[in-house]
Write an enzyme that holds these catalytic residues in place. Structure first.
Site, PDB file in Angstrom:
ATOM      1  N   THR A   1       5.699  -1.057   3.337  1.00 13.66           N
ATOM      2  CA  THR A   1       5.788  -2.429   3.839  1.00 13.66           C
ATOM      3  C   THR A   1       5.670  -3.399   2.666  1.00 13.66           C
ATOM      4  OG1 THR A   1       4.808  -1.770   5.929  1.00 13.66           O
ATOM      5  CG2 THR A   1       4.694  -4.119   5.391  1.00 13.66           C
TER       6      THR A   1
ATOM      7  N   THR B   1       2.405   6.909   1.874  1.00 15.61           N
ATOM      8  CA  THR B   1       3.415   7.794   2.472  1.00 15.61           C
ATOM      9  C   THR B   1       4.486   8.192   1.463  1.00 15.61           C
ATOM     10  OG1 THR B   1       3.044   6.754   4.597  1.00 15.61           O
ATOM     11  CG2 THR B   1       5.130   7.897   4.346  1.00 15.61           C
TER      12      THR B   1
ATOM     13  N   GLY C   1       3.820  12.336   5.371  1.00 20.12           N
ATOM     14  CA  GLY C   1       3.581  11.173   6.229  1.00 20.12           C
ATOM     15  C   GLY C   1       2.232  11.312   6.913  1.00 20.12           C
ATOM     16  N   SER C   2       2.193  12.087   8.000  1.00 21.04           N
ATOM     17  CA  SER C   2       0.929  12.299   8.714  1.00 21.04           C
ATOM     18  C   SER C   2      -0.078  13.074   7.853  1.00 21.04           C
ATOM     19  CB  SER C   2       1.179  13.068  10.011  1.00 21.04           C
ATOM     20  OG  SER C   2       1.859  12.246  10.927  1.00 21.04           O
TER      21      SER C   2
ATOM     22  N   GLU D   1       0.814   3.494  10.326  1.00 22.97           N
ATOM     23  CA  GLU D   1      -0.660   3.549  10.127  1.00 22.97           C
ATOM     24  C   GLU D   1      -1.283   4.645  10.988  1.00 22.97           C
ATOM     25  OE1 GLU D   1      -2.826   0.114   9.220  1.00 22.97           O
ATOM     26  OE2 GLU D   1      -1.106  -0.910   8.331  1.00 22.97           O
TER      27      GLU D   1
ATOM     28  N   PHE E   1       0.864  -1.182   0.000  1.00 23.42           N
ATOM     29  CA  PHE E   1       0.000   0.000   0.000  1.00 23.42           C
ATOM     30  C   PHE E   1       0.903   1.236   0.000  1.00 23.42           C
ATOM     31  CE2 PHE E   1      -2.223   2.963   3.098  1.00 23.42           C
ATOM     32  CZ  PHE E   1      -3.165   3.432   2.203  1.00 23.42           C
ATOM     33  N   GLY E   2       0.820   2.034  -1.040  1.00 25.89           N
ATOM     34  CA  GLY E   2       1.726   3.177  -1.177  1.00 25.89           C
ATOM     35  C   GLY E   2       1.014   4.504  -1.008  1.00 25.89           C
TER      36      GLY E   2
HETATM   37  N1  CAA Z   1     -13.117   6.996   5.988  1.00 26.47           N
HETATM   38  C1  CAA Z   1     -13.627   7.560   4.854  1.00 26.47           C
HETATM   39  N2  CAA Z   1     -13.451   8.890   4.566  1.00 26.47           N
HETATM   40  C2  CAA Z   1     -12.741   9.633   5.447  1.00 26.47           C
HETATM   41  C3  CAA Z   1     -12.205   9.110   6.628  1.00 26.47           C
HETATM   42  C4  CAA Z   1     -12.426   7.729   6.885  1.00 26.47           C
HETATM   43  N3  CAA Z   1     -11.935   7.171   7.999  1.00 26.47           N
HETATM   44  N4  CAA Z   1     -11.564  10.072   7.288  1.00 26.47           N
HETATM   45  C5  CAA Z   1     -11.697  11.176   6.570  1.00 26.47           C
HETATM   46  N5  CAA Z   1     -12.413  10.921   5.448  1.00 26.47           N
HETATM   47  C6  CAA Z   1     -12.828  11.857   4.420  1.00 26.47           C
HETATM   48  C7  CAA Z   1     -13.618  13.004   5.075  1.00 26.47           C
HETATM   49  O1  CAA Z   1     -15.007  12.691   5.157  1.00 26.47           O
HETATM   50  C8  CAA Z   1     -13.354  14.144   4.130  1.00 26.47           C
HETATM   51  O2  CAA Z   1     -14.189  14.013   2.986  1.00 26.47           O
HETATM   52  P1  CAA Z   1     -15.275  15.175   2.576  1.00 26.47           P
HETATM   53  O3  CAA Z   1     -14.482  16.440   2.399  1.00 26.47           O
HETATM   54  O4  CAA Z   1     -15.870  14.638   1.324  1.00 26.47           O
HETATM   55  O5  CAA Z   1     -16.212  15.269   3.733  1.00 26.47           O
HETATM   56  C9  CAA Z   1     -11.953  13.894   3.646  1.00 26.47           C
HETATM   57  O6  CAA Z   1     -11.685  12.510   3.886  1.00 26.47           O
HETATM   58  C10 CAA Z   1     -10.916  14.739   4.350  1.00 26.47           C
HETATM   59  O7  CAA Z   1     -11.038  14.535   5.731  1.00 26.47           O
HETATM   60  P2  CAA Z   1     -10.234  15.451   6.751  1.00 26.47           P
HETATM   61  O8  CAA Z   1     -10.457  16.884   6.394  1.00 26.47           O
HETATM   62  O9  CAA Z   1     -10.554  14.982   8.125  1.00 26.47           O
HETATM   63  O10 CAA Z   1      -8.732  15.106   6.373  1.00 26.47           O
HETATM   64  P3  CAA Z   1      -7.391  15.764   6.901  1.00 26.47           P
HETATM   65  O11 CAA Z   1      -6.606  16.190   5.754  1.00 26.47           O
HETATM   66  O12 CAA Z   1      -7.662  16.737   8.011  1.00 26.47           O
HETATM   67  O13 CAA Z   1      -6.626  14.463   7.461  1.00 26.47           O
HETATM   68  C11 CAA Z   1      -6.021  12.850   9.054  1.00 26.47           C
HETATM   69  C12 CAA Z   1      -7.130  13.692   8.429  1.00 26.47           C
HETATM   70  C13 CAA Z   1      -6.725  12.046  10.112  1.00 26.47           C
HETATM   71  C14 CAA Z   1      -4.937  13.676   9.696  1.00 26.47           C
HETATM   72  C15 CAA Z   1      -5.439  11.922   7.970  1.00 26.47           C
HETATM   73  O14 CAA Z   1      -4.680  12.664   7.074  1.00 26.47           O
HETATM   74  C16 CAA Z   1      -4.597  10.790   8.524  1.00 26.47           C
HETATM   75  O15 CAA Z   1      -5.120   9.773   8.940  1.00 26.47           O
HETATM   76  N6  CAA Z   1      -3.251  10.956   8.501  1.00 26.47           N
HETATM   77  C17 CAA Z   1      -2.349   9.863   8.873  1.00 26.47           C
HETATM   78  C18 CAA Z   1      -1.955   9.076   7.672  1.00 26.47           C
HETATM   79  C19 CAA Z   1      -1.496   7.702   8.024  1.00 26.47           C
HETATM   80  O16 CAA Z   1      -2.058   7.045   8.882  1.00 26.47           O
HETATM   81  N7  CAA Z   1      -0.459   7.248   7.336  1.00 26.47           N
HETATM   82  C20 CAA Z   1       0.017   5.927   7.558  1.00 26.47           C
HETATM   83  C21 CAA Z   1       0.726   5.460   6.363  1.00 26.47           C
HETATM   84  S1  CAA Z   1       0.291   3.891   5.813  1.00 26.47           S
HETATM   85  C22 CAA Z   1       1.206   2.784   6.678  1.00 26.47           C
HETATM   86  O17 CAA Z   1       1.838   3.068   7.648  1.00 26.47           O
HETATM   87  C23 CAA Z   1       1.014   1.409   6.142  1.00 26.47           C
HETATM   88  C24 CAA Z   1       2.095   0.447   6.319  1.00 26.47           C
HETATM   89  O18 CAA Z   1       2.783   0.111   5.376  1.00 26.47           O
HETATM   90  C25 CAA Z   1       2.260  -0.285   7.620  1.00 26.47           C
END
Ligand code: CAA
Length: 383
Positions: A158, A126, A131-132, A363, A123-124
């Site tokens: 990963t 980041t 990142g965040s 994540e 899953f790409g």
């Molecule tokens: N499910 C579906 N839609 C969602 C959602 C969810 N859980 N969360 C938000 N959305 C939608 C919202 O409804 C919104 O849509 P609308 O405008 O249409 O209403 C849109 O997404 C934007 O939402 P936000 O304004 O809340 O988004 P934001 O830019 O403020 O970001 C955040 C929110 C929680 C900070 C998010 O960016 C986030 O989770 N950041 C962390 C990223 C992360 O976890 N990265 C991990 C990398 S992957 C990894 O580590 C995998 C690996 O290999 C192990």
């Protein structure tokens, strides 16, 4: 356990527990040393149906519920956290996203081999500078007749090296914020998709984490997952599911550290008695068991909400936040209970402590989980 499991859920947990302790555990320490990717484990796990547990049977999966899946994932993490992270990304994010957003043709082509474990997925999302805040990502996908051409670099992926297919997000409309991000299914042998730098990590050493570089990587438009602009939603909903998986990994690793600490303390004698006779150790054991059980209940609660098709974003983040902080504390306490021996590679707690460290980071960091939880409670967004 307060949460009442069905007979089938117990049967799956027990089957995976037996497999994990017999097949995965004996070679985990060696893998940590050599960084060897456990391809053989994944073959067997595929045969047991563990690589696409929640995928419908029509696509070669087990149609298992989320509760069964997280119990199974915890059991794998108990023996080898490196193996569990690959299983988690595969099931929670890659298969889940394909199943929820894929077309029948995409599912037949990609989901079926993933579910059988013949194909590992990545899953790409980041990037080096995103990142965040994945909305600020720089990878772009530009339409060219019936294709898209992807350019950009993904980081900390990963299974970046061993995966055969990648779900990658890219901007199809750079001025549209999160609505300008789309998701593509890209087989690894696609021209222009290059595996870059591999990280030398503190823990999870047998799971590879790499850069993925897209250089004029051309994919047919039919490999777009979901609709144009759905990429952020796909990533966020995949991470909801993924975060319960990180809670499951945390609980598996914490349980392993706890069991090792109790076993060690039960035979270690100081001041003429087993150290478990000292209140200092007894209270540690009580606190650790309580912390693990609390995390387990949060995990099961979030998983069962997902199974009931209720919104579970907040509960997944709570489970991930609590369980990942918990395992860092529990593994540190387990080392403390081993005294100087816990600081050596002769005892499993040393590896578990290193493996656990990333759980509050990937994540979504603990800080991001607190943003998700408070956003969901206050029903507005932070400024
Ligand atoms: N499910 C579906 N839609 C969602 C959602 C969810 N859980 N969360 C938000 N959305 C939608 C919202 O409804 C919104 O849509 P609308 O405008 O249409 O209403 C849109 O997404 C934007 O939402 P936000 O304004 O809340 O988004 P934001 O830019 O403020 O970001 C955040 C929110 C929680 C900070 C998010 O960016 C986030 O989770 N950041 C962390 C990223 C992360 O976890 N990265 C991990 C990398 S992957 C990894 O580590 C995998 C690996 O290999 C192990």
């Amino acid at each position: 356990m307060l949460f009442k499991l069905t007979d089938e859920q117990k049967m799956i947990r027990n089957m995976v527990r037996e497999f994990s302790r017999k097949v995965i555990a004996p070679t985990a320490a060696e893998r940590d040393r050599t960084k060897e990717f456990p391809a053989g484990n994944f073959k067997q796990m595929g045969e047991l149906g563990l690589m696409g547990m929640m995928v419908p049977e029509a696509y070669g999966g087990e149609s298992a519920d989320t509760v069964s899946y997280v119990l199974a994932l915890s059991e794998i993490a108990y023996s080898c956290a490196s193996t569990s992270v690959v299983m988690s990304v595969q099931n929670s994010i890659v298969c889940e996203s394909l199943n929820n957003f894929g077309t029948t043709k995409q599912k037949q082509q990609f989901l079926t081999p993933l579910a059988s474990g013949k194909m590992i997925g990545a899953f790409g999302l980041t990037e080096p500078d995103a990142g965040s805040d994945p909305v600020s990502q720089a990878t772009v996908a530009v339409k060219d007749k019936d294709d898209y051409i992807i350019n950009g670099t993904k980081r900390f992926i990963t299974s970046g090296k061993h995966a055969k297919v990648v779900l990658v997000t890219a901007k199809t409309d750079p001025d549209a914020g999160h609505k300008g991000i789309s998701c593509f299914i890209v087989p690894k042998d696609t021209k222009g998709l290059i595996v870059g730098h591999e990280e030398d990590k503190m823990g999870l050493r047998a799971s590879d984490t790499t850069d993925l570089i897209f250089e004029d990587c051309r994919v047919p438009a039919s490999w777009m997952l979901g609709k144009k602009g759905d990429g952020f939603k796909i990533a966020m909903s995949g991470l909801d599911s993924g975060r319960i998986g990180i809670a499951a990994q945390s609980i598996g690793v914490a349980q392993a550290a706890f069991d090792a600490a109790v076993a060690y303390a039960s035979q270690r004698r100081q001041f003429g008695v087993p150290v478990t006779k000292h209140q200092a150790i007894r209270f540690q054991i009580a606190d650790m068991a309580t912390q693990i059980e609390a995390a387990r209940q949060l995990m099961l609660s979030a998983a069962s909400m997902k199974d009931r098709k209720e919104p579970y974003t907040k509960e997944a983040s709570m489970a991930k936040l609590f369980a990942s902080e918990m395992v860092n504390e529990v593994t540190a306490r387990a080392i403390q209970m081993h005294g100087g021996y816990g600081f050596t590679k002769d005892y499993v707690v040393e590896r578990l402590y290193r493996d656990a460290r990333v759980f509050t980071i990937y994540e979504g960091t603990s800080e991001i989980q607190r943003i998700v939880i408070s956003n969901n409670i206050l029903k507005d967004k932070r400024k």
